[in-house]
Design an enzyme around this catalytic site. Structure first.
Site, PDB file in Angstrom:
ATOM      1  N   SER A 143       8.992 -55.336  15.326  1.00 25.40           N
ATOM      2  CA  SER A 143       8.267 -55.748  14.170  1.00 25.40           C
ATOM      3  C   SER A 143       9.043 -56.150  13.093  1.00 25.40           C
ATOM      4  CB  SER A 143       7.438 -54.949  13.491  1.00 25.40           C
ATOM      5  OG  SER A 143       6.536 -55.169  12.403  1.00 25.40           O
ATOM      6  N   TYR A 156       5.698 -45.939  10.639  1.00 23.21           N
ATOM      7  CA  TYR A 156       5.336 -47.107  11.517  1.00 23.21           C
ATOM      8  C   TYR A 156       6.546 -47.985  11.250  1.00 23.21           C
ATOM      9  CZ  TYR A 156       4.134 -51.633  13.416  1.00 23.21           C
ATOM     10  OH  TYR A 156       4.145 -52.804  14.118  1.00 23.21           O
TER      11      TYR A 156
END
Length: 253
Positions: A143, A156
């Site tokens: 990501s 995250y």
């Protein structure tokens, strides 16, 4: 159907393939000539996607955070296809966007189990097979959160940073085995986790705030991520390993 199938004759497993980026990758891989194992914890969703693809796909049910579950899925895929050329570690999860002191230990454990331990299990399951057949490709979906982190998604972000770095170190260590390991770093996309990432309701106004931070002016789509995955999995990328391809509209610049 493309005029020239870039993955003709290849076989692949795509995790988290019942929806979102994973579904887009599985569908595109099949369109490019690959046989695909659609793997997801959601058995009904995996079967639906595989059925939509047709004879080129099978559905597998597995928990990517569990070693025995992944080993069994690998065994089934190898039994069905004869061998597995490509593994796309796409399955992911996020805690809600909120201040770091509001994230409890259970959420921390789950985000690292699904996002990071899943890659560990995939390595343990498929590297021996790839060493035996003399080749393999692993693509890890990281990501932009692991490249350009922002407040609210602290753990995250950290998990995706771990995925991005694992991609590089695995690429170096496994290169002598003719195993390529590459990553894809998507910017926020239109998936089931969209509201979780934003931390606010999915309204046109809130989307506009996030899109304003992306120079090319839009979120990522499953088609964008699938196109990147096809290239990295194909023989066109035979000299490419250890990269984390940012599919981000300029977000990380």
């Amino acid at each position: 159907m493309p005029d020239s199938q870039r993955l003709a004759g290849k076989t692949a497993i795509v995790t988290g393939a019942a929806s979102g980026f994973g579904r887009g990758i599985a569908q595109r891989f099949a369109a490019e000539g690959a046989r695909v194992a659609v793997l997801d914890l959601n058995e009904a969703g995996a079967r639906e996607v595989a059925s939509g693809i047709g004879e080129a796909a099978i559905a597998l049910t597995a928990d990517v955070s569990d070693a025995a579950s992944m080993d069994e899925a690998g065994r089934q895929a190898i039994e069905a296809f004869g061998e597995v050329d490509i593994v796309v570690n796409n399955a992911g999860w996020s805690h809600a966007n909120r201040p770091v002191m509001e994230i409890d230990e259970a959420a921390f454990d789950k985000v690292f189990a699904v996002n990071v331990k899943s890659v560990f299990h995939a390595v343990r399951t498929f590297v021996p097979h790839w060493r035996a057949i003399g080749r393999g490709v692993m693509i890890n979906v990281g990501s932009t959160a692991g490249v350009r982190p922002r407040p609210g998604l602290s753990w995250y972000n950290a998990s995706k940073g771990a995925v991005n770095l694992a991609t590089k170190t695995l690429a170096v260590e496994l290169a002598s085995d003719k195993i390529r390991v590459c990553g894809i770093a998507p910017v926020i996309g239109e998936t089931a986790l969209l509201e979780t990432f934003m931390g606010v309701p999915d309204t046109p106004e809130n989307r506009a705030r996030f899109i304003a931070t992306i120079p090319l002016g839009r979120m990522s789509t499953p088609a964008d991520i699938a196109a990147a995955a096809v290239y990295l999995a194909s023989d066109e990328a035979s000299l490419i390993t250890g990269v984390n391809l940012e599919v981000d509209g300029g977000r990380c610049v």
